[in-house]
Scaffold this active site. Structure first.
Site: not given
Lengths: 754, 159, 291
Positions: A714, A527
């Site tokens: 990720e 994020r």
């Protein structure tokens, strides 16, 4: 590869030297274990040698008398914590359970569970004293495997735990199954019955660790005014503050957390283990106390990710995925909270699947409580579905990449949670893989094979704050609260430089402590470059607006008549009137004082990330060893901000995936002792185990971010497990459905040894 | 605990320190001498984060007793740069983005320097072999290996 | 980790004196095993004797009779960087260059690897195959014994109180002979052998028949294992794949491994065969070069 016309960025997409680089190549950077205040005491923790036992008695009297010992602590030094759930980034934690995990209450639930702690003048004295604490245990039978734990007659970790099912109900009988959720659409039974081909298989993965090289370390100072300072290695200083305050029952504002440089986390440093213990020992001694884990502690008692069992029935009809029926059970470790939900929600996302039913079980076992690990839950799910797809394609003689292309998800297709994808790059990654040199090159030779797999990860938004202050010399201090785990100072500074159209080197990013910047959620969920980047962009635009206002005043024109072009202010009506960013910065004092832009937000519009990987392997049938010959990772990154660090994230994720696929596993004996808690026997890849990792960066900008940013960190770990399993099947004709596909497993299978 | 006096040459300087015999070189560097650039990743010789050059050979400082360095020559990450100028390896690690979290970086740079001191022109296979005792969990090694090869090229060009 | 004293004797006599002062002693050469064992409380010592300042233990030479004499504390890297040793004793180099990684090899010694007596030690099968003899010293003099008689169990050797290992003596390679060592590890570096194997063969004058042979395997029993049945399967037979396979079967039959986090019983027995055959192939190649 760029799929749409790319704006003419000056800085975005380049690879400048990171601002925190020099100190990290000279040894000057200060990590948590490097912090040493005056008067420091050293803490040590006594850990359970048993996987499951009742704690009858803890006798610390001998230990307290040992040389150099200043204080001893057990769970009785922690206040009773509330039985409530607190969100921490990609996962959540029950505070009572967190407290019992930090120092065991009435039971120890895994080998390595912390039982008591000591503070002494030296770490030698602390360790000797910890060993001198006497604990009386009543041994209980452990349960170590997810399927064993689900049996009705399994030993219970908690006699008061009942299964939570959707709709807020709970089971009548106590169970190790903490929750059962279901995602369902269409008519799965009918769809499977009418399929041309059905793959019906079970897949298993073992518990694995993030394997960050820096062990956890925390130093706490409990001051005489009851304020507490914590210097620690964490992915989220605000999370440490909040969780520590609740575990210790002290006001949030009494704690200041300073995040020191962090030596890797991959999700594992989003929770707390040491901070409250160091704080309690500091309160008892009046001195700063540091507790550092050793490598064995890290393996035994931090948060790896789940071992899993997945049973899939995959139905194909007319070359399309027609139905998926899956049972997914993930090990949570000692307390509930496995990422099985995320596994279920990501598993089918690369595809358009009309009929599905996914049953997801969160199951406690006598192993450490899991924590987030890079795309938590998704790799195991992809290991299962991507192999099932491979098997179906081979049975139906369909090309594995063309099949993925024709079944690909796209904008508007709903995920299993009912949410429709926004603009995504799923098809684009498959098409780029089809067009790649790797895919077009033949794979030849005996015992060699090629595999492909795709993967998806959501990416997170959440809360971010930044403050950007313009200096009189035209440089800008960028104060942020997102800990920098691998280059986000650079990726944020680049976005601010792009926004202000000033040189990258003129932005000075600083990661601040929790007293010095408003709230920031954890560095996780891929994020920071997206969400804190969004805050950085807004802070930059805020500075531009203030500069325009001031220029308007200076020039006696309307603010609307001031343009901000290439880092310069221009008066539309009088081309002789211009001010560079530096000139405007120099005039701050005379035009209204310091120019500061700030932004605090909840970032919406996180864009999902997709990847498709191709891998070639060679298997030695005599030893079972698998060599990775070539690896190509294709990924939609939205917009690459720092190109080299984008590649680095992909390469790092792939290599973690290679380790997970081939060798990494938590190896427990029958009594539940972890037998491989060292870097020698927990076999992470070395330089010699991997080739160069080729990356193909696809850029389908995320419409939810002004620069099109998607999280990149990720998803690269999602496809490797299945891609490698598929390649090994291609090489050997044997399908390995249980991880790791270690030499032992391969040699036994190929030579029919067991 | 009785302490032992040790005289050694550390990063080119004569250094005297007192230590307990059981203290490792890593511990003395970090705790007694404040040189925290050498990192503890495993404390048993399996990660290379504590690599230092001892009498010309790269070793794990966690597997050396500090008392053994009496009269020895020790180079740590803090002694790699040439004055205020970064060593070519350090500069290239930055340019090539060969670090992410940075915790393994000192060990990689020290080990790589020991390699290039001994063999100025290693190939990829040699670099991978030499660095196989240094674990990195962030980068997948790709950019590290490339950086060492690039530094080797640059150092050759300068000679 | 308990406290200990550090002693650095300059001579064998100083070392023997220190070893008879009643204290529990640990000998320190490269330290890559012993320091970790002390730190992890797997071992206790009142005093640590650093033997690296004793000339006999740091000497490395090819003797007049063509044999190799290795001081017990000589680091692996010093051994494998020696071109003459590399040319004449390649199987010693096989082992010395496989023990640990570069950082370990700069410190760890073959003597330490032998004294540590791990069933999986990467120097021992190789040294056994080469008929290595150990020179052991004490206040009352020195004694020699074949290396295969040195091991008493996992982590246990046959050194008596007051004794230390001074030297490893490897006889000169005979004409038409070759030795080879290999191991299997799941990674490509930084690992403990799941199984390892060393072999030496000597070809007869015909260059085809095996005149003499010795095979040793590791990590398949409480101590490294000599496999006489493998030698029997080789001696007098032609040096070919069929013969090697029979020797491999003998190794597999001799192996009595345990199952642990490093390997299973079935895997280890299978690997004993595979690695024996591979060691023999390597030994044959070297024997031919040595003809």
């Amino acid at each position: 590869m760029t799929t749409v016309e790319r704006p003419d960025y000056k800085i975005i997409g380049t690879s400048p030297i990171r601002p925190d680089g020099a100190e990290k190549v000279t040894g000057a950077a200060r990590y948590a274990a490097d912090f040493k205040p005056a008067g420091l005491l050293y803490g040590a923790i006594l850990r359970s040698p048993h996987a499951h036992a009742r704690v009858i008695k803890i006798d610390t009297s001998e230990a307290a008398k040992m040389p150099g010992v200043m204080a001893v602590a057990t769970h009785t030094d922690l206040p009773a914590a509330a039985d409530k759930v607190e969100a921490i980034g990609e996962s959540a934690v029950n505070l009572k359970e967190l407290s019992s995990n930090i120092l065991a209450h009435d039971k120890v639930l895994y080998h390595g569970h912390a039982v008591a702690a000591v503070a002494a003048r030296s770490h030698f004295e602390a360790e000797a004293a910890a060993r001198a604490i006497k604990v009386e245990y009543e041994l209980l039978p452990p349960v170590l495997d997810v399927r064993d734990a689900m049996r009705e007659d399994a030993p219970l970790l908690d006699e008061n735990r009942h299964t939570k099912v959707m709709g807020g109900q709970t089971s009548d009988k106590p169970s190790n199954i903490a929750s059962h959720n279901r995602f369902e659409d269409g008519d799965v039974e009918k769809a499977l019955a009418e399929s041309d081909h059905v793959v019906d298989r079970e897949y298993r993965t073992r518990m694995v660790h993030q394997g960050y090289i820096e062990p956890h370390s925390s130093t706490a100072m409990w001051n005489s005014d009851d304020t507490i300072q914590i210097y620690t290695s964490t992915q989220g200083a605000f999370g440490v503050r909040s969780l520590t305050s609740q575990v210790l029952a002290v006001p949030l504002s009494s704690i200041r957390v300073t995040p020191l440089e962090i030596g890797g986390g991959f999700g594992g440093k989003t929770v707390i283990y040491l901070d409250p213990v160091a704080a309690v020992l500091s309160r008892k001694t009046g001195k700063p106390v540091k507790i550092s884990m050793n490598r064995t502690d890290v393996f035994e008692a931090t948060g790896p990710t789940s071992g899993s069992y997945i049973h899939i029935k995959l139905g194909i009809k007319d070359g399309k995925i027609h139905a998926v029926d899956a049972t997914m059970a993930y090990e949570a470790g000692a307390f509930p909270g496995s990422p099985v939900g995320a596994g279920a929600m990501t598993m089918l996302s690369p595809y358009d699947v009309p009929n599905f039913r996914l049953n997801a079980y969160d199951v406690v076992v006598n192993k450490p409580k899991v924590a987030a690990y890079r795309a938590p839950g998704a790799p195991a799910a992809a290991f299962a579905i991507e192999q099932a797809i491979d098997e179906a394609c081979k049975a139906l003689k369909l090309d594995v990449l063309n099949f993925r292309d024709s079944n690909s998800s796209r904008e508007g297709v709903k995920m299993v949670n009912g949410v429709a994808h926004p603009r995504i790059g799923a098809e684009e990654t498959v098409q780029a893989a089809l067009a790649s040199d790797h895919w077009k090159s033949p794979i030849e030779g005996p015992n060699r094979g090629r595999g492909v797999a795709s993967g998806f990860w959501f990416n997170a938004g959440m809360q971010s704050s930044v403050i950007a202050g313009v200096n009189p010399d035209g440089t800008v201090n960028l104060i942020e609260g997102s800990t920098d785990i691998g280059g986000t100072r650079a990726s944020l500074a680049m976005q601010l430089a792009e926004t202000l159209q000033i040189p990258f080197e003129d932005v000075r990013p600083v990661v601040a402590d929790t007293d010095s910047i408003p709230h920031n959620d954890v560095t996780g969920g891929s994020r920071v470059t997206f969400a804190t980047g969004l805050a950085t962009y807004e802070a930059g635009m805020n500075i531009r607006k203030q500069m325009a206002e001031r220029a308007a005043k200076l020039w006696n024109c309307s603010e609307d008549d001031v343009d901000y072009i290439d880092g310069e202010l221009h008066c539309k009506k009088d081309s002789t009137k211009t001010l560079t960013f530096k000139e405007m910065a120099a005039q701050q004092a005379r035009t209204g004082g310091p120019i500061t832009g700030s932004a605090s937000l909840v970032a919406r519009g996180a864009g999902g990330a997709f990847a498709t990987h191709i891998v070639d392997v060679e298997v030695d049938p005599e030893t079972g060893k698998v060599e990775i010959l070539r690896y190509t990772a294709v990924q939609d990154v939205g917009t690459a901000i720092h190109r080299a660090y984008v590649e680095g994230q992909i390469q790092g994720g792939v290599v973690q995936g290679i380790g997970w696929a081939l060798n990494e596993e938590y190896f427990y004996d029958e009594e539940g002792h972890l037998r491989n808690s060292s870097f020698l026997d927990y076999r992470m890849p070395t330089t010699l185990d991997v080739p160069y990792i080729e990356t193909i960066v696809v850029e389908v900008p995320n419409p939810g971010h002004p620069y099109g940013v998607r999280g990149v960190g990720e998803v690269p770990i999602v496809p490797p497990l299945a891609a490698i399993a598929n390649a090994i099947e291609d090489a050997t004709g044997h399908r390995f459905t249980e991880l790791p596909i270690s030499p032992r497993r391969v040699v036994e299978e190929l030579n029919q040894l067991s | 605990m009785r302490r032992t006096h040790v005289s050694t040459r550390l990063n080119g300087d004569n250094v005297d320190f007192l230590c307990e015999p059981r203290q490792s070189l890593l511990e003395v560097l970090r705790d007694n001498l404040g040189l925290t650039g050498s990192k503890e990743g495993c404390n048993n010789g399996n990660c290379g984060a504590c690599s230092v050059i001892l009498n010309g050979r790269v070793v794990n400082s966690c597997c050396v007793l500090a008392v053994e360095t009496e009269g020895a020559e020790v180079t740590t990450i803090e002694g790699i740069a040439e004055g205020d100028r970064l060593h070519p390896l350090q500069q290239v690690f930055l340019e090539e983005a060969a670090l992410q979290c940075g915790i393994c970086t000192p060990g990689f740079i020290v080990a790589s320097k020991a390699l290039l001191d001994k063999e100025p022109h290693p190939d990829e296979a040699r670099v991978r072999h030499w660095l196989a005792n240094n674990l990195c969990r962030c980068t997948g090694y790709d950019k590290i290996v490339r950086a060492v090869l690039k530094a080797s090229d640059q150092m050759e060009a300068k000679v | 980790m308990d406290a200990f004293e550090y002693v650095a004797p300059r001579t064998l006599d100083e070392a023997y004196a220190a070893m008879s002062n009643g204290k529990t002693t640990a000998l320190l050469a490269g330290g890559t095993d012993v320091i970790v064992q002390l730190r992890e409380n797997r071992r206790h010592a009142d005093q640590v004797l650093d033997v690296k300042h004793i000339p006999e233990l740091m000497a490395l030479k090819i003797t007049a009779d063509g044999g190799l004499s290795i001081g017990a504390a000589v680091p692996c890297a010093v051994i494998y960087e020696n071109a003459e040793i590399a040319a004449k004793f390649p199987a010693v180099i096989d082992s010395a260059s496989l023990i640990g990684g570069i950082q370990i090899q700069g410190r760890a010694s073959l003597g330490g690897n032998v004294c540590n007596a791990s069933p999986a030690a990467d120097s021992i099968p190789s040294l056994i195959a080469q008929d290595t003899r150990l020179v052991i010293g004490s206040k009352s003099g020195t004694r020699e014994l074949p290396i295969e008689e040195f091991f008493a169990g996992p982590g246990k050797n046959n050194l008596q109180p007051g004794e230390l290992l001074i030297q490893l003596k490897i006889p000169a390679p005979k004409p038409r002979s070759g030795a080879f060592f290999n191991r299997f590890i799941p990674r490509n570096e930084m690992d403990i052998a799941v199984v390892n194997a060393g072999a030496r063969i000597q070809l007869a004058d015909d260059g085809e028949t095996i005149a003499d042979a010795k095979v040793a395997i590791g990590a398949v029993a409480p101590t490294p294992l000599v496999v006489p049945a493998a030698a029997q399967a080789l001696i007098g037979k032609p040096a070919n794949e069929e013969t090697f396979a029979a020797a491999g079967e003998a190794s597999a039959a001799a192996a009595t491994p345990i199952a642990d986090m490093r390997g299973s019983v079935a895997q280890r027995k299978h690997l004993a065969k595979v690695l024996t055959v591979r060691a023999l192939r390597g030994a044959l190649e070297r024997a031919k070069e040595n003809s």
